[in-house]
Design an enzyme around this catalytic site. Structure first.
Site, PDB file in Angstrom:
ATOM      1  N   LYS A  63       0.818  -1.212   0.000  1.00 12.52           N
ATOM      2  CA  LYS A  63       0.000   0.000   0.000  1.00 12.52           C
ATOM      3  C   LYS A  63       0.853   1.264   0.000  1.00 12.52           C
ATOM      4  CE  LYS A  63      -4.339  -1.819   1.766  1.00 12.52           C
ATOM      5  NZ  LYS A  63      -5.356  -1.810   2.837  1.00 12.52           N
ATOM      6  N   ARG A  95      -3.504  -9.870   5.374  1.00 14.77           N
ATOM      7  CA  ARG A  95      -3.965  -9.967   3.977  1.00 14.77           C
ATOM      8  C   ARG A  95      -2.842  -9.453   3.078  1.00 14.77           C
ATOM      9  NH1 ARG A  95      -6.572  -6.485   0.361  1.00 14.77           N
ATOM     10  NH2 ARG A  95      -8.130  -7.488  -1.005  1.00 14.77           N
TER      11      ARG A  95
END
Length: 390
Positions: free
Chosen positions: A336, A370
């Site tokens: 991210k 995740r």
């Protein structure tokens, strides 16, 4: 001599055993060994004054806004300071008080109970089972979208998607998370029909050929329903039942696990973690009212959603503050912008940064991570678990 860092009652008991303390004496002393800071928001002065008086009477304390004692302010936050023993005594007194303090006492008790650690347990995913709490579980990401920020277009045909899923299984994934709509900043929402066209054909093959629970990442109740009809095991809702008010009833009907992620429009916060906990309490209430059992709820702090880079770093640093909810935590930091902006790296060079956030997340209480890079992150998870879980 050295100082001990103790998180919950189980660790206290271990230390008592090491010094050979009597079991009966240990039971009496354990609540004295745990000091807790608990913050309560938006109390009226009369509520805050009673709480402060009770805390002081038991040897603890409470910090309040200046002007609370003479009620010259309308509301105050309260920072409680005390041992677990002091809190338990105060809770008994608050149950007898007016001004909604009895209800507050019950919430305080639940919070303290939750802070004593989550015991390992089974998560029932229809015909599959996952054990939470013994080791950190790895959720492998499978995006069937043309525009995901990291792997958009890589797996937007069935053969490529299934091949990717098999690779994730071989690399050690415990769950496959299938998503059909990108949610990166500036994304274009897609219709229900388009999302179904992307997800369902792949899901139909996955549930037949992959022997792992399959999670479907969607905010649309109609997509969730169709996915559950086909055989999905978990629903992963990035808006915690708020994007589609029918989502709660669909999940309740099938009684499957539900991941609820923190999300909001904009990046303004009064208190990041306090706001996050309030958000989750509201969504948990919505879920339970619809018939979703609390044991099926997993929470996700929503790294990268409605937060600045500094907010994301703070959320990682303070992740343990979600422990008071008593629910398993899923953490998604993989590739991210948190990593990219911190290290000034493109998406294909963020493995090491992701590994650091995964390790810190586990150390701060994450139960599931995740990730895109399953092989590498499974190694990070196993090493971190060896340190953190023993």
């Amino acid at each position: 001599m050295h100082n001990l860092v103790i998180a919950h009652r189980g660790e206290v008991w271990e230390e008592f055993k090491k010094v050979g303390a009597d079991a009966a004496g240990s039971a009496i002393m354990a609540p004295k060994a745990l000091h807790r800071l608990v913050k309560i928001y938006d109390l009226a002065p009369r509520q805050a004054n009673i709480i402060k008086q009770e805390m002081l009477g038991k040897g603890g304390d409470a910090a309040v806004t200046r002007g609370t004692v003479d009620s010259s302010v309308e509301k105050t936050d309260v920072l409680l300071m005390g041992t677990e023993k002091q809190y338990r005594a105060v809770i008994k007194k608050l149950r007898m008080q007016p001004f909604k303090l009895a209800a507050l006492a019950e919430q305080l008790k639940q919070t303290l109970d939750n802070l004593n650690g989550r015991q390992p347990r089974e998560l029932i995913c229809r015909d599959k089972k996952l054990t939470l709490g013994e080791r950190t579980l790895v959720m492998g990401i499978l995006n069937v979208t043309p525009d995901s920020f990291s792997d958009g277009g890589s797996y937007d045909n069935i053969d490529a998607a299934i091949a990717c899923a098999r690779r994730l299984v071989d690399e050690g994934a415990d769950i496959i998370d299938l998503g059909g709509e990108s949610t990166h900043p500036g994304y274009e929402p897609i219709s229900v029909e388009e999302e179904l066209d992307r997800v369902i054909p792949v899901l139909q093959v996955l549930v037949r050929e992959i022997n792992l629970p399959v999670s479907v990442d969607t905010t649309k109740a109609s997509v969730a329903r169709r996915a559950l009809e086909v055989g999905a095991h978990i629903i992963n809702d990035q808006w915690s039942l708020r994007a589609d008010r029918n989502m709660a009833s669909v999940v309740a009907e099938y009684q499957v696990p539900l991941v609820m992620m923190h999300n909001q429009r904009g990046t303004e916060y009064r208190d990041l973690m306090g706001d996050m906990v309030r958000f989750f309490r509201e969504s948990i209430a919505m879920a339970e009212q619809a018939g979703i059992v609390r044991e099926n709820i997993i929470i996700d702090p929503g790294i990268g959603f409605g937060k600045t880079v500094q907010h994301n770093l703070e959320a990682l640093r303070r992740l343990r503050e979600l422990d008071g909810l008593g629910l398993p935590v899923l953490l998604g930091t993989s590739r991210k912008s948190l990593v990219g902006k911190t290290l000034d790296l493109p998406t294909d060079q963020r493995v090491e940064g992701t590994g650091a956030t995964v390790a810190l997340g586990i150390a701060n209480g994450a139960d599931i991570v995740r990730v895109h890079d399953v092989k590498e992150m499974v190694r990070v998870v196993r090493m971190t678990d060896a340190v953190v879980r023993g």
